[in-house]
Design a protein around this motif. Structure first.
Motif, PDB file in Angstrom:
ATOM      1  N   ARG A 127       0.839  -1.191   0.000  1.00 48.22           N
ATOM      2  CA  ARG A 127       0.000   0.000   0.000  1.00 48.22           C
ATOM      3  C   ARG A 127       0.871   1.236   0.000  1.00 48.22           C
ATOM      4  NH1 ARG A 127      -3.258  -1.032   5.244  1.00 48.22           N
ATOM      5  NH2 ARG A 127      -2.936  -3.145   4.442  1.00 48.22           N
ATOM      6  N   ILE A 128       0.291   2.340  -0.393  1.00 49.54           N
ATOM      7  CA  ILE A 128       0.988   3.621  -0.376  1.00 49.54           C
ATOM      8  C   ILE A 128       0.144   4.556   0.471  1.00 49.54           C
ATOM      9  CG2 ILE A 128       1.840   5.551  -1.772  1.00 49.54           C
ATOM     10  CD1 ILE A 128       1.950   3.455  -4.127  1.00 49.54           C
ATOM     11  N   GLY A 129       0.551   4.678   1.725  1.00 51.99           N
ATOM     12  CA  GLY A 129      -0.220   5.459   2.685  1.00 51.99           C
ATOM     13  C   GLY A 129       0.657   6.390   3.488  1.00 51.99           C
ATOM     14  N   LEU A 130       0.103   6.886   4.573  1.00 47.75           N
ATOM     15  CA  LEU A 130       0.818   7.865   5.385  1.00 47.75           C
ATOM     16  C   LEU A 130       2.102   7.286   5.973  1.00 47.75           C
ATOM     17  CD1 LEU A 130      -2.164   9.587   7.241  1.00 47.75           C
ATOM     18  CD2 LEU A 130      -0.957  10.333   5.185  1.00 47.75           C
ATOM     19  N   ASN A 131       2.057   6.049   6.429  1.00 45.63           N
ATOM     20  CA  ASN A 131       3.254   5.453   7.024  1.00 45.63           C
ATOM     21  C   ASN A 131       4.392   5.369   6.014  1.00 45.63           C
ATOM     22  OD1 ASN A 131       2.025   5.119   9.491  1.00 45.63           O
ATOM     23  ND2 ASN A 131       1.412   2.998   9.099  1.00 45.63           N
ATOM     24  N   GLU A 132       4.075   4.984   4.786  1.00 43.02           N
ATOM     25  CA  GLU A 132       5.094   4.843   3.755  1.00 43.02           C
ATOM     26  C   GLU A 132       5.633   6.205   3.308  1.00 43.02           C
ATOM     27  OE1 GLU A 132       2.877   1.361   4.309  1.00 43.02           O
ATOM     28  OE2 GLU A 132       2.065   3.295   3.695  1.00 43.02           O
ATOM     29  N   LEU A 133       4.743   7.186   3.187  1.00 38.80           N
ATOM     30  CA  LEU A 133       5.149   8.500   2.683  1.00 38.80           C
ATOM     31  C   LEU A 133       5.834   9.351   3.743  1.00 38.80           C
ATOM     32  CD1 LEU A 133       1.943   9.238   0.605  1.00 38.80           C
ATOM     33  CD2 LEU A 133       4.197   8.665  -0.300  1.00 38.80           C
ATOM     34  N   ASN A 134       5.476   9.141   5.005  1.00 34.56           N
ATOM     35  CA  ASN A 134       6.061   9.933   6.094  1.00 34.56           C
ATOM     36  C   ASN A 134       7.562   9.734   6.215  1.00 34.56           C
ATOM     37  OD1 ASN A 134       4.233  11.663   7.382  1.00 34.56           O
ATOM     38  ND2 ASN A 134       3.203   9.937   8.363  1.00 34.56           N
ATOM     39  N   SER A 135       8.034   8.569   5.779  1.00 32.79           N
ATOM     40  CA  SER A 135       9.463   8.256   5.932  1.00 32.79           C
ATOM     41  C   SER A 135      10.312   8.867   4.832  1.00 32.79           C
ATOM     42  CB  SER A 135       9.655   6.735   5.955  1.00 32.79           C
ATOM     43  OG  SER A 135       9.229   6.172   4.715  1.00 32.79           O
ATOM     44  N   ILE A 136       9.675   9.526   3.871  1.00 28.40           N
ATOM     45  CA  ILE A 136      10.391  10.081   2.720  1.00 28.40           C
ATOM     46  C   ILE A 136      10.096  11.572   2.624  1.00 28.40           C
ATOM     47  CG2 ILE A 136      10.631  10.013   0.202  1.00 28.40           C
ATOM     48  CD1 ILE A 136       9.746   7.091   0.355  1.00 28.40           C
ATOM     49  N   GLY A 137      11.114  12.379   2.457  1.00 26.89           N
ATOM     50  CA  GLY A 137      10.919  13.817   2.364  1.00 26.89           C
ATOM     51  C   GLY A 137      10.332  14.229   1.031  1.00 26.89           C
ATOM     52  N   ILE A 138       9.124  14.769   1.049  1.00 19.16           N
ATOM     53  CA  ILE A 138       8.499  15.234  -0.201  1.00 19.16           C
ATOM     54  C   ILE A 138       7.991  16.668  -0.065  1.00 19.16           C
ATOM     55  CG2 ILE A 138       7.896  12.924  -1.016  1.00 19.16           C
ATOM     56  CD1 ILE A 138       5.011  13.488  -0.088  1.00 19.16           C
ATOM     57  N   GLU A 139       8.485  17.384   0.906  1.00 15.43           N
ATOM     58  CA  GLU A 139       8.061  18.772   1.099  1.00 15.43           C
ATOM     59  C   GLU A 139       8.365  19.590  -0.149  1.00 15.43           C
ATOM     60  OE1 GLU A 139       5.999  21.361   3.300  1.00 15.43           O
ATOM     61  OE2 GLU A 139       6.804  19.580   4.319  1.00 15.43           O
ATOM     62  N   GLY A 140       7.347  20.266  -0.676  1.00 18.02           N
ATOM     63  CA  GLY A 140       7.527  21.123  -1.833  1.00 18.02           C
ATOM     64  C   GLY A 140       7.640  20.399  -3.156  1.00 18.02           C
ATOM     65  N   VAL A 141       7.390  19.092  -3.163  1.00  9.20           N
ATOM     66  CA  VAL A 141       7.439  18.307  -4.405  1.00  9.20           C
ATOM     67  C   VAL A 141       6.096  18.445  -5.120  1.00  9.20           C
ATOM     68  CG1 VAL A 141       7.602  15.979  -5.378  1.00  9.20           C
ATOM     69  CG2 VAL A 141       9.137  16.674  -3.528  1.00  9.20           C
ATOM     70  N   ASN A 142       6.112  18.896  -6.364  1.00  8.07           N
ATOM     71  CA  ASN A 142       4.876  19.064  -7.129  1.00  8.07           C
ATOM     72  C   ASN A 142       4.470  17.810  -7.895  1.00  8.07           C
ATOM     73  OD1 ASN A 142       6.090  22.323  -7.881  1.00  8.07           O
ATOM     74  ND2 ASN A 142       4.492  21.852  -6.405  1.00  8.07           N
ATOM     75  N   ARG A 143       5.468  17.040  -8.326  1.00  8.36           N
ATOM     76  CA  ARG A 143       5.208  15.836  -9.119  1.00  8.36           C
ATOM     77  C   ARG A 143       5.961  14.685  -8.469  1.00  8.36           C
ATOM     78  NH1 ARG A 143       6.501  20.203 -11.638  1.00  8.36           N
ATOM     79  NH2 ARG A 143       4.897  21.244 -12.945  1.00  8.36           N
ATOM     80  N   LEU A 144       5.208  13.701  -8.003  1.00  9.62           N
ATOM     81  CA  LEU A 144       5.791  12.587  -7.259  1.00  9.62           C
ATOM     82  C   LEU A 144       5.604  11.300  -8.063  1.00  9.62           C
ATOM     83  CD1 LEU A 144       7.095  11.622  -4.573  1.00  9.62           C
ATOM     84  CD2 LEU A 144       4.763  11.182  -3.744  1.00  9.62           C
ATOM     85  N   LEU A 145       6.722  10.648  -8.405  1.00 10.99           N
ATOM     86  CA  LEU A 145       6.704   9.416  -9.173  1.00 10.99           C
ATOM     87  C   LEU A 145       7.200   8.284  -8.282  1.00 10.99           C
ATOM     88  CD1 LEU A 145       8.295  10.750 -12.490  1.00 10.99           C
ATOM     89  CD2 LEU A 145       5.896  10.834 -11.755  1.00 10.99           C
ATOM     90  N   ILE A 146       6.402   7.222  -8.191  1.00  8.03           N
ATOM     91  CA  ILE A 146       6.674   6.168  -7.203  1.00  8.03           C
ATOM     92  C   ILE A 146       6.975   4.839  -7.890  1.00  8.03           C
ATOM     93  CG2 ILE A 146       5.763   4.902  -5.227  1.00  8.03           C
ATOM     94  CD1 ILE A 146       3.938   7.295  -4.662  1.00  8.03           C
ATOM     95  N   TYR A 147       8.157   4.311  -7.601  1.00 11.75           N
ATOM     96  CA  TYR A 147       8.536   2.971  -8.046  1.00 11.75           C
ATOM     97  C   TYR A 147       8.158   1.974  -6.960  1.00 11.75           C
ATOM     98  CZ  TYR A 147      11.533  -1.107  -8.691  1.00 11.75           C
ATOM     99  OH  TYR A 147      12.001  -2.397  -8.810  1.00 11.75           O
TER     100      TYR A 147
END
Length: 208
Positions: free
Chosen positions: A88-108
């Protein structure tokens, strides 16, 4: 020279499609021998084949069509992140990665290895992640998967929630050989006036 990296799926008869959807085909309508001057081909495909974007009309009768989408969303700085082995791609997974100010997020995720076969299960975006992504500045999310929702979902909660927060959807990108980091992205949809989605030629170039 900083070359462009093609992150699009190859479009041929081996391209996997949603079960029951239109398979990809290409054929010559006119050959040069018959026309006297040119080869002219015809393609038949679903707009959701291979690497493509979803327009809100795909899941909302009142949603925007492809021609109405903001092109600026599909060109510009993007961040590639890796979340291998997740379901899954949720808060727990995303919280561990810095994405502040990212407009376009590409996930492998690495969950769809053989793209000639439609997958049985995929990691999915949890709907509650949409508010978090929007708060961080994300306007486009791209996945190496055919959907942001579970494949058997009829309600498509992630599609609806992402759109509610102004986040556009890019599906079916190929990030197998793309390291995490910041890139320039171009993934423009075709100017399809009535369509619910569009194939794109998605490319990346490493930021200098």
């Amino acid at each position: 020279m900083n070359s462009w990296i093609d992150i699009s799926q190859r479009l041929d008869e081996k391209a996997a499609v949603w079960p029951g959807d239109t398979p990809f085909s290409y054929r010559l309508n006119w050959g040069k021998r018959d026309s006297g001057s040119v080869n002219v081909g015809q393609i038949t495909m679903s707009v959701h084949t291979g690497t493509h974007i979803d327009a809100p009309f795909h899941f909302d009768d009142e949603g925007k069509r492809v021609i109405e989408l903001d092109l600026d969303v599909y060109i510009g700085r993007a961040r590639v992140i890796h979340l291998p082995g997740t379901d899954r791609i949720g808060l727990n997974e995303l919280n561990s990665i810095g994405i502040e100010g990212v407009n376009r997020l590409l996930i492998y995720t690495g969950a769809w290895r053989d793209r000639s076969v439609f997958p049985e299960n995929i990691p999915h975006v949890q709907p509650e992640a949409a508010a978090y992504l929007s708060e961080k500045g994300v306007r486009l999310i791209g996945l190496d998967l055919p959907s942001v929702d579970p494949l058997d979902s009829k309600e498509l909660p992630a599609h609806h929630r992402l759109t509610r927060y102004g986040i556009h959807i890019l599906e079916g990108i190929v990030l197998d050989d793309v390291p995490p980091g910041d890139y320039e992205l171009a993934a423009l949809p075709l100017p399809l006036a009535e369509a619910d989605g569009s194939p794109v030629r998605a490319v990346l170039r490493k930021c200098r």
